[in-house]
Design an enzyme around this catalytic site. Structure first.
Site, PDB file in Angstrom:
ATOM      1  N   GLY A  86     -55.163 -12.930  18.655  1.00  0.00           N
ATOM      2  CA  GLY A  86     -55.917 -14.176  18.569  1.00  0.00           C
ATOM      3  C   GLY A  86     -56.439 -14.562  19.933  1.00  0.00           C
ATOM      4  O   GLY A  86     -56.597 -13.714  20.816  1.00  0.00           O
ATOM      5  N   CYS A 104     -63.363  -8.586  18.798  1.00  0.00           N
ATOM      6  CA  CYS A 104     -62.866  -8.731  20.173  1.00  0.00           C
ATOM      7  C   CYS A 104     -63.435  -7.647  21.069  1.00  0.00           C
ATOM      8  O   CYS A 104     -63.470  -7.804  22.281  1.00  0.00           O
ATOM      9  CB  CYS A 104     -61.345  -8.716  20.170  1.00  0.00           C
ATOM     10  SG  CYS A 104     -60.689  -7.286  19.302  1.00  0.00           S
ATOM     11  N   THR A 130     -53.993 -19.524  22.682  1.00  0.00           N
ATOM     12  CA  THR A 130     -52.875 -19.458  21.735  1.00  0.00           C
ATOM     13  C   THR A 130     -51.839 -18.444  22.218  1.00  0.00           C
ATOM     14  O   THR A 130     -50.632 -18.676  22.121  1.00  0.00           O
ATOM     15  CB  THR A 130     -53.366 -19.039  20.326  1.00  0.00           C
ATOM     16  OG1 THR A 130     -54.562 -19.740  20.037  1.00  0.00           O
ATOM     17  CG2 THR A 130     -52.348 -19.331  19.266  1.00  0.00           C
ATOM     18  N   THR A 156     -56.839 -16.327  23.740  1.00  0.00           N
ATOM     19  CA  THR A 156     -55.991 -16.284  24.928  1.00  0.00           C
ATOM     20  C   THR A 156     -55.159 -17.566  25.068  1.00  0.00           C
ATOM     21  O   THR A 156     -53.985 -17.517  25.442  1.00  0.00           O
ATOM     22  CB  THR A 156     -56.865 -16.020  26.171  1.00  0.00           C
ATOM     23  OG1 THR A 156     -57.391 -14.689  26.041  1.00  0.00           O
ATOM     24  CG2 THR A 156     -56.085 -16.136  27.469  1.00  0.00           C
ATOM     25  N   GLU A 211     -52.482  -9.513  21.685  1.00  0.00           N
ATOM     26  CA  GLU A 211     -53.842  -8.953  21.741  1.00  0.00           C
ATOM     27  C   GLU A 211     -54.794 -10.136  21.760  1.00  0.00           C
ATOM     28  O   GLU A 211     -54.951 -10.822  20.748  1.00  0.00           O
ATOM     29  CB  GLU A 211     -54.109  -8.084  20.509  1.00  0.00           C
ATOM     30  CG  GLU A 211     -53.128  -6.946  20.309  1.00  0.00           C
ATOM     31  CD  GLU A 211     -53.124  -5.952  21.444  1.00  0.00           C
ATOM     32  OE1 GLU A 211     -54.151  -5.840  22.136  1.00  0.00           O
ATOM     33  OE2 GLU A 211     -52.085  -5.315  21.653  1.00  0.00           O
ATOM     34  N   GLU A 229     -50.873  -1.959  20.930  1.00  0.00           N
ATOM     35  CA  GLU A 229     -50.657  -1.550  19.551  1.00  0.00           C
ATOM     36  C   GLU A 229     -51.140  -0.108  19.423  1.00  0.00           C
ATOM     37  O   GLU A 229     -51.584   0.496  20.387  1.00  0.00           O
ATOM     38  CB  GLU A 229     -51.450  -2.461  18.615  1.00  0.00           C
ATOM     39  CG  GLU A 229     -51.033  -3.913  18.726  1.00  0.00           C
ATOM     40  CD  GLU A 229     -51.717  -4.812  17.700  1.00  0.00           C
ATOM     41  OE1 GLU A 229     -52.956  -4.852  17.686  1.00  0.00           O
ATOM     42  OE2 GLU A 229     -50.997  -5.463  16.924  1.00  0.00           O
ATOM     43  N   ASN A 231     -61.231 -12.751  12.263  1.00  0.00           N
ATOM     44  CA  ASN A 231     -62.476 -11.974  12.395  1.00  0.00           C
ATOM     45  C   ASN A 231     -62.468 -10.673  11.610  1.00  0.00           C
ATOM     46  O   ASN A 231     -63.495 -10.265  11.064  1.00  0.00           O
ATOM     47  CB  ASN A 231     -62.803 -11.736  13.881  1.00  0.00           C
ATOM     48  CG  ASN A 231     -61.748 -10.939  14.582  1.00  0.00           C
ATOM     49  OD1 ASN A 231     -60.562 -11.045  14.286  1.00  0.00           O
ATOM     50  ND2 ASN A 231     -62.161 -10.110  15.512  1.00  0.00           N
TER      51      ASN A 231
HETATM   52  P1  NDP Z   1     -56.463 -18.206  17.285  1.00  0.00           P
HETATM   53  O1  NDP Z   1     -55.710 -17.930  18.527  1.00  0.00           O
HETATM   54  O2  NDP Z   1     -56.986 -19.558  17.066  1.00  0.00           O
HETATM   55  O3  NDP Z   1     -55.570 -17.871  16.004  1.00  0.00           O
HETATM   56  C1  NDP Z   1     -54.979 -16.606  15.778  1.00  0.00           C
HETATM   57  C2  NDP Z   1     -53.804 -16.783  14.832  1.00  0.00           C
HETATM   58  O4  NDP Z   1     -52.791 -17.541  15.487  1.00  0.00           O
HETATM   59  C3  NDP Z   1     -54.144 -17.556  13.561  1.00  0.00           C
HETATM   60  O5  NDP Z   1     -53.364 -17.068  12.495  1.00  0.00           O
HETATM   61  C4  NDP Z   1     -53.725 -18.954  13.951  1.00  0.00           C
HETATM   62  O6  NDP Z   1     -53.492 -19.781  12.853  1.00  0.00           O
HETATM   63  C5  NDP Z   1     -52.452 -18.672  14.716  1.00  0.00           C
HETATM   64  N1  NDP Z   1     -52.032 -19.742  15.627  1.00  0.00           N
HETATM   65  C6  NDP Z   1     -52.786 -20.741  16.170  1.00  0.00           C
HETATM   66  N2  NDP Z   1     -52.006 -21.534  16.957  1.00  0.00           N
HETATM   67  C7  NDP Z   1     -50.748 -21.024  16.899  1.00  0.00           C
HETATM   68  C8  NDP Z   1     -49.506 -21.392  17.503  1.00  0.00           C
HETATM   69  N3  NDP Z   1     -49.396 -22.447  18.312  1.00  0.00           N
HETATM   70  N4  NDP Z   1     -48.404 -20.659  17.221  1.00  0.00           N
HETATM   71  C9  NDP Z   1     -48.494 -19.577  16.405  1.00  0.00           C
HETATM   72  N5  NDP Z   1     -49.645 -19.186  15.807  1.00  0.00           N
HETATM   73  C10 NDP Z   1     -50.759 -19.879  16.055  1.00  0.00           C
HETATM   74  O7  NDP Z   1     -57.617 -17.114  17.218  1.00  0.00           O
HETATM   75  P2  NDP Z   1     -58.783 -17.014  16.164  1.00  0.00           P
HETATM   76  O8  NDP Z   1     -58.209 -16.921  14.781  1.00  0.00           O
HETATM   77  O9  NDP Z   1     -59.781 -18.067  16.472  1.00  0.00           O
HETATM   78  O10 NDP Z   1     -59.375 -15.568  16.485  1.00  0.00           O
HETATM   79  C11 NDP Z   1     -60.346 -15.331  17.456  1.00  0.00           C
HETATM   80  C12 NDP Z   1     -59.724 -14.827  18.740  1.00  0.00           C
HETATM   81  O11 NDP Z   1     -58.983 -13.654  18.488  1.00  0.00           O
HETATM   82  C13 NDP Z   1     -60.739 -14.456  19.774  1.00  0.00           C
HETATM   83  O12 NDP Z   1     -60.336 -14.958  21.019  1.00  0.00           O
HETATM   84  C14 NDP Z   1     -60.695 -12.941  19.790  1.00  0.00           C
HETATM   85  O13 NDP Z   1     -61.077 -12.358  21.004  1.00  0.00           O
HETATM   86  C15 NDP Z   1     -59.264 -12.688  19.492  1.00  0.00           C
HETATM   87  N6  NDP Z   1     -59.090 -11.338  18.993  1.00  0.00           N
HETATM   88  C16 NDP Z   1     -58.468 -10.403  19.773  1.00  0.00           C
HETATM   89  C17 NDP Z   1     -58.330  -9.098  19.343  1.00  0.00           C
HETATM   90  C18 NDP Z   1     -57.632  -8.083  20.182  1.00  0.00           C
HETATM   91  O14 NDP Z   1     -57.230  -7.059  19.625  1.00  0.00           O
HETATM   92  N7  NDP Z   1     -57.440  -8.273  21.462  1.00  0.00           N
HETATM   93  C19 NDP Z   1     -58.877  -8.665  18.050  1.00  0.00           C
HETATM   94  C20 NDP Z   1     -59.488  -9.732  17.304  1.00  0.00           C
HETATM   95  C21 NDP Z   1     -59.585 -11.017  17.768  1.00  0.00           C
HETATM   96  P3  NDP Z   1     -54.729 -20.679  12.300  1.00  0.00           P
HETATM   97  O15 NDP Z   1     -55.679 -19.731  11.705  1.00  0.00           O
HETATM   98  O16 NDP Z   1     -54.062 -21.520  11.321  1.00  0.00           O
HETATM   99  O17 NDP Z   1     -55.273 -21.428  13.481  1.00  0.00           O
END
Ligand code: NDP
Length: 487
Positions: free
Chosen positions: A233, A289, A237, A235, A255, A468, A157
């Site tokens: 990413g 987020c 994951t 929750t 996060e 963070e 994002n």
């Molecule tokens: P994901 O959890 O799908 O992916 C986040 C990252 O993790 C990507 O690089 C992804 O790779 C990787 N990933 C996926 N599966 C695994 C695994 N099993 N082991 C290790 N790494 C993995 O999130 P999104 O990319 O869809 O992002 C959106 C989410 O992020 C929303 O829920 C949002 O709320 C959250 N978010 C939270 C923030 C915070 O600060 N709290 C800030 C911004 C977003 P790949 O891209 O290849 O799937």
């Protein structure tokens, strides 16, 4: 030659200072969500590539760890300046990759990546640790040593913004990094590797491995020599990563998602609250987020606020991210668009009234195949229904009236998430009470998204573990050791 000069880019991993193709030779496509076109081929990396990156990082660590703070400052500062020099180019890549308006990438995403490196360059200079005296006889002090090789995994994002928010403190604290950006937005991470090489950043200290979460991401988490993983990413994951890390007693910072309340009391500074609520609802297509997805409004001003919000939402221009008048660009992918639309359908099933939006938008011209969703405002849903409980992560908000402070608090806290909350009121005492009692890692009063990088950043409950920002990140990326001397 700059990346934007190519029509199709083949991305490479950056390992030990060298651009390296994936060992398997496999690639997948990176799609521009505003046009549906393939822009790049992305390495489908796996454990073998992560192994190479960790080994390059381990080899580089002794020299990086023992650098003087001023040298580390210079190295990080050079990265910040390298990004600043490429601001326009990086903004264009970010906008093409993610679908966000170009002006937003230029004014928020890329400048923040510069700040992340310059902020933590300064932290490298100022970081210290404590000492304690027990009378004249005993001195204790705390050594804070870097961990070694650490993993950084980030979402799509705010691609470069969040990628560098992890990498910068990890490096400042003296660690070497293996970082994996989101598979759907790899372009600015690739460009960062070009900048690292351009500014002479030491080889092997920062390694970037592209690929999918389940293969490349999980390999970073599972590698026995990554001593910590900083993850942002979803929750689900995050839970998987926490489970994998727990078995190895590995440090994790998580996060995760949110379902943030935006609470508007009748005594709010009305115009400001309205203007900012439009932004906190639809900025970056609602894919931040910290966006406020549940808008709680005190009953006495509910109808007025609802009508004004709907009117403002309708006026937002949905369109080509390159058009400076566009306020809402494309959402990140077709599958994400389908997920958002499915929640709007669910809202209808749950008895919600769609006051505006509620559908895909067709944008003519070069964006005719893009993934656009109209800003959507929904009312009439119970606070406990799925649409009001689950993260949608799109340009969709719900309106919920409340009678008093107690009810507002109970609705606000009545979800599994606890990332951020926004409160609009002129009553000082109430503002403090709300800040104290809201279950959230971040509370904004009469503002939104205003960040002082020195403050802790992160969530509670299902929104994550750890923080963070500021010294918190430096503490996370170091190991304390207590030393006591009998004098
Ligand atoms: P994901 O959890 O799908 O992916 C986040 C990252 O993790 C990507 O690089 C992804 O790779 C990787 N990933 C996926 N599966 C695994 C695994 N099993 N082991 C290790 N790494 C993995 O999130 P999104 O990319 O869809 O992002 C959106 C989410 O992020 C929303 O829920 C949002 O709320 C959250 N978010 C939270 C923030 C915070 O600060 N709290 C800030 C911004 C977003 P790949 O891209 O290849 O799937």
């Amino acid at each position: 030659m700059s990346l934007t000069a190519f029509t199709m880019i083949t991305i490479a991993n950056y390992i030990g200072g060298v651009w390296t193709p994936p060992r398997s030779g496999r690639y997948f496509d990176d799609i521009n969500p505003a046009t549906g076109e393939v822009m790049a081929r992305v390495p489908d990396s796996d454990a073998a590539d992560v192994e190479a990156a960790v080994s390059a990082a381990r080899a580089a660590w002794p020299a990086w760890r023992s650098m003087k703070p001023a040298q580390r400052y210079e190295a990080l500062h050079a990265l910040a300046e390298g990004i600043r020099r490429r601001l326009d180019e990086l903004a264009a890549l970010e906008s093409d990759d993610n679908g966000k308006p170009l002006w937003l990438a230029r004014s928020v995403d890329i400048p923040r990546a510069v700040s992340n490196f310059s902020f933590y360059a300064a932290a490298a200079l100022h970081f210290g640790s404590e000492s304690y005296e027990m009378g004249d006889e005993v001195l204790s002090y705390v050594l804070r040593r870097p961990l070694g090789v650490v993993g950084a995994i980030s979402p799509w994002n705010l691609p470069l913004y969040l990628f560098t928010w992890k990498i910068a403190p990890a490096l400042a604290a003296g660690n070497c990094v293996v970082a994996k950006p989101s598979e759907v937005t790899p372009l600015t991470a690739f460009e960062l590797s070009r900048i690292a090489q351009e500014v002479g950043f030491p080889a092997g200290v920062l390694n970037i491995v592209h690929g999918r979460g389940a293969s490349a991401g999980e390999a970073v988490v599972m590698h026995p020599h990554t001593r910590a993983v900083s993850f942002t990413g979803g929750t689900r994951t995050g839970r998987r990563i926490a489970e994998l890390a727990a078995r190895q007693f590995k440090k994790v910072s998580l996060e995760l998602g949110g379902k943030n309340p935006n609470i508007i009391f009748a005594d709010a500074p009305y115009d400001e609250a309205l203007r900012t609520t439009v932004r906190s609802s639809f900025a970056n297509q609602g894919q931040i987020c910290l966006c406020g997805s549940r808008i709680l409004v005190e009953a006495s001003i509910y109808e007025r606020f609802r009508d004004d919000l709907v009117e403002r939402a309708r006026a937002l221009k949905v369109g080509d991210p390159r058009d400076p008048d566009t306020r809402v660009g494309a959402v990140v992918s077709e599958s994400h668009m389908q997920k958002i639309l499915s929640y709007i359908a669910l809202a209808r099933e749950e008895g919600g009234r769609i006051l505006t939006g509620g559908e895909r938008v067709a944008v003519p011209g070069r964006c005719k195949d893009g993934f656009f969703v109209a800003p959507t405002v929904i009312e009439g849903l119970a606070p406990t229904c799925r649409v009001n409980q689950e993260e949608i992560f799109g340009p969709v908000v719900t309106l919920i009236p409340f009678a008093d402070e107690e009810e507002a608090l109970s609705i606000a806290n009545g979800v599994e998430y606890g990332l951020s909350a926004t409160v609009w009121t002129q009553d000082l005492r109430r503002a403090h009470r709300m800040a104290r009692d809201l279950e959230a890692g971040i509370v904004w009063i009469n503002t939104w998204l205003l960040r002082d990088l020195r403050t802790p950043f992160g969530g509670t409950k299902a929104s994550g573990m750890g923080r963070e920002g500021g010294w918190e990140a430096m503490l996370f990326f170091t190991e304390p050791k207590a030393v006591t001397i009998q004098l």
